[in-house]
Motif scaffolding. Sequence first.
Motif, mmCIF file in Angstrom:
data_model
loop_
_atom_site.group_PDB
_atom_site.id
_atom_site.type_symbol
_atom_site.label_atom_id
_atom_site.label_comp_id
_atom_site.label_asym_id
_atom_site.label_seq_id
_atom_site.Cartn_x
_atom_site.Cartn_y
_atom_site.Cartn_z
ATOM 1 N N GLU A 59 0.818 -1.215 0.000
ATOM 2 C CA GLU A 59 0.000 0.000 0.000
ATOM 3 C C GLU A 59 0.852 1.266 0.000
ATOM 4 O O GLU A 59 0.358 2.351 -0.285
ATOM 5 C CB GLU A 59 -0.980 -0.007 1.177
ATOM 6 N N ASN A 60 2.150 1.142 0.292
ATOM 7 C CA ASN A 60 3.032 2.307 0.236
ATOM 8 C C ASN A 60 3.250 2.801 -1.190
ATOM 9 O O ASN A 60 3.438 3.989 -1.417
ATOM 10 C CB ASN A 60 4.402 1.968 0.835
ATOM 11 N N TYR A 61 3.280 1.871 -2.142
ATOM 12 C CA TYR A 61 3.530 2.299 -3.519
ATOM 13 C C TYR A 61 2.371 1.968 -4.440
ATOM 14 O O TYR A 61 2.525 1.843 -5.633
ATOM 15 C CB TYR A 61 4.841 1.699 -4.044
ATOM 16 N N SER A 62 1.188 1.828 -3.850
ATOM 17 C CA SER A 62 0.043 1.458 -4.672
ATOM 18 C C SER A 62 -0.431 2.602 -5.554
ATOM 19 O O SER A 62 -1.229 2.383 -6.460
ATOM 20 C CB SER A 62 -1.100 0.991 -3.784
ATOM 21 N N ASP A 63 0.056 3.831 -5.320
ATOM 22 C CA ASP A 63 -0.334 4.911 -6.223
ATOM 23 C C ASP A 63 0.558 4.977 -7.458
ATOM 24 O O ASP A 63 0.341 5.795 -8.337
ATOM 25 C CB ASP A 63 -0.350 6.261 -5.488
ATOM 26 N N ILE A 64 1.579 4.136 -7.524
ATOM 27 C CA ILE A 64 2.468 4.132 -8.685
ATOM 28 C C ILE A 64 2.186 2.930 -9.590
ATOM 29 O O ILE A 64 2.088 3.065 -10.802
ATOM 30 C CB ILE A 64 3.940 4.121 -8.229
ATOM 31 N N VAL A 65 2.056 1.754 -8.967
ATOM 32 C CA VAL A 65 1.927 0.523 -9.756
ATOM 33 C C VAL A 65 0.480 0.336 -10.211
ATOM 34 O O VAL A 65 -0.452 0.483 -9.426
ATOM 35 C CB VAL A 65 2.371 -0.686 -8.911
ATOM 36 N N ASP A 66 0.310 0.017 -11.480
ATOM 37 C CA ASP A 66 -1.010 -0.321 -12.009
ATOM 38 C C ASP A 66 -1.215 -1.823 -11.903
ATOM 39 O O ASP A 66 -0.409 -2.521 -11.333
ATOM 40 C CB ASP A 66 -1.100 0.088 -13.479
ATOM 41 N N GLY A 67 -2.295 -2.300 -12.499
ATOM 42 C CA GLY A 67 -2.487 -3.740 -12.576
ATOM 43 C C GLY A 67 -1.389 -4.342 -13.441
ATOM 44 O O GLY A 67 -1.055 -3.805 -14.493
ATOM 45 N N PHE A 103 -1.921 -6.258 -6.753
ATOM 46 C CA PHE A 103 -1.625 -5.747 -8.092
ATOM 47 C C PHE A 103 -1.896 -6.693 -9.263
ATOM 48 O O PHE A 103 -2.040 -6.230 -10.381
ATOM 49 C CB PHE A 103 -0.153 -5.324 -8.173
ATOM 50 N N SER A 117 -5.614 7.444 -5.586
ATOM 51 C CA SER A 117 -4.534 8.370 -5.930
ATOM 52 C C SER A 117 -3.628 7.743 -6.970
ATOM 53 O O SER A 117 -3.473 6.531 -7.051
ATOM 54 C CB SER A 117 -3.739 8.701 -4.675
ATOM 55 N N THR A 139 -0.844 4.647 1.750
ATOM 56 C CA THR A 139 -0.480 5.052 3.113
ATOM 57 C C THR A 139 -0.060 6.515 3.202
ATOM 58 O O THR A 139 -0.249 7.151 4.234
ATOM 59 C CB THR A 139 0.674 4.189 3.651
ATOM 60 N N ARG A 155 -7.240 0.160 -9.174
ATOM 61 C CA ARG A 155 -5.808 -0.050 -9.319
ATOM 62 C C ARG A 155 -5.478 -0.815 -10.601
ATOM 63 O O ARG A 155 -4.575 -0.461 -11.333
ATOM 64 C CB ARG A 155 -5.315 -0.871 -8.129
ATOM 65 N N LEU A 156 -6.239 -1.876 -10.847
ATOM 66 C CA LEU A 156 -5.900 -2.763 -11.959
ATOM 67 C C LEU A 156 -6.049 -2.071 -13.298
ATOM 68 O O LEU A 156 -5.268 -2.290 -14.208
ATOM 69 C CB LEU A 156 -6.788 -4.013 -11.929
#
Lengths: 231, 387
Positions: A135-143, A167, B6, B49, B74-75
Amino acid sequence: MEIEIKPAKKQQGVFRVQGIPGVLLATVNATPSLSVYGERLIPYKGKEYREFSHKRSKIASSILVGLKIPYLKPNAKVLYLGASTGTTVSHVSDLLTKGVVYAVEFAPRPMRDLLELASLRKNIVPIHDDARYPENYSDIVDGVDFVFCDVAQPNQSELFIKNIQTFLKKGGGAMIAIKSRSISQSKTPEQVFDEQQKYLNKNGLEIERSVSISKYHKEHQVFLGKWFGKK
Amino acid sequence: MAIIASNAFGIFLLSETGDLLGQFSYGDLNKQSFLDAIKDQEKIIVDNTHVASSIRENVKVQVDLNNPVLKEWRLDRYSNLLEKTGVTIDHLQYIEKVKAFAVQRSRETVRKHAEGRDTLIAQAIHAIDEIQKSFVLLSGRLKEIYSLHFPELTNRVRNPATLAKLILMKPERTEITLDLLTSLGIDEEHAKYIISYKNESLGGSFKKEDLIIIQSLADSVHNLYKRKQELEDWVTNTMNEVAPNLAAVAGTNVGARLIAHVGNLRDLAFLSSGKVQTLGAEKALYKALRFNGKTPKHGIIFQIPEVGTMPFWLRGKMARAFASKIVIAARLDLYGGSFLGDQLREQLKEKSKKLREQFPNPPKPKETKGTSKSRKKFRKNRKRRKK
């Protein structure tokens, strides 16, 4: 002996090299005339190939052992956990001519090298974060279509599953290289691999193949699985 | 209930059904407009986070981080972005933007890490060790070379640093005087012996240019010694600044060595005291774990005088006590706590006194019959170990 380079039978984008002692695999160099970690550059029939060292890369050694990774297509999105200085990441970036590789690394020293590599190659997205907390880098990585995990940690299967759940797309593949010594010192490698495989299966990753690469990397096993969503 | 998703383009406030309510940038996180928008919600689903922590600081709302609703966003973030916001951008540009965002964040965190002075201490300790190694090597060579010229001197002057300094000042043996030797801290007895042989030495007389070469070697040996001392002083000072509690409990040298072994102060503070106790004895520890042997009592901690000078049957107990206090001290330093180092040290002194009173005599050795089980297993596994 004359140099000869043929496409590998099983893996798309990887080439088999004949005629150079010690060099078995190669990929097409995406940044011509630049060598990343001191590997050999082999010009052949108008293209430049980079040696894909099976002694340093776990993906290369598992391809050499006979593993087929169908998820590494040219247009795939790949999440690479434990990128280190980017030895294997550079080859994955060679394979993904239209795709992206998200390279996650937590240690600052290798991260500096990785950032330099990322500035040269367009399709590497470097992430300096702890892979245990996706969840720390979930705003960068897409599916993503493929997750590869190579962190020598006691709880690496746990973080691997966590990243997959966050992901990985349905029907995507995931691959993990497990070093038995970093999980338990007192159990035998066979016991460790058995336990890890059970854990992965229980959490919804269907293991398609598991190969031993202990020929090139001591006490290592590679698991390749397919993800059908949470059970 | 609202959803906050985000990505590199900013922060999107979505309703429960997925309609776009508002769009903000990362800089807006602390601004009133953003806070007003989320104030009335009773529960917010957040996917990240970084966003969640700043919301928790400013507003009292229930924050949910692990909601399956977000996975869809996200996906397929790229197509979702196009659909919801109407941004016209092709895939390549999108990736470029994401990459720029990721690189910027990584650079910041890497730079932040490099600014920590504890990592500098770790590097300095490694440098000291390497200098020490080369100093021993080179000074041995220097002694051998100079013994060709004046063996009586090299046999009597045992300290390699003093020898290097002496050769640097007066390489020619006939020029050496008694005052010079005594000023360098050599015993008068030895000095008189050396001087008596100055004109009839066993060694050969060298040409001037040969002596100059030896002198230059002595210069570099002397320099190495000086550099090492400088570094040691610097480590002492910096340890007292960066980790005063740790320095008070374990001493500056051992404290710095512990930090160097793990890499930085943060990692040391997060270790358990049992781990700290055996830091530096990993080889013995893992061997013992693998073959059911005895685990080591102490690693780097042994270098603390209180632990090392304890009688052998109390060393393990003392090492355990020290390890626990070291971890407390490291945690105090990490979070900028008050200075309690002297108190901790005092407690350890008392503990040492108590232990010595309680167990004045060594324990009786256990009787062993034949080969022990662990030993047998150890032998059996010898083949596997060699592989």
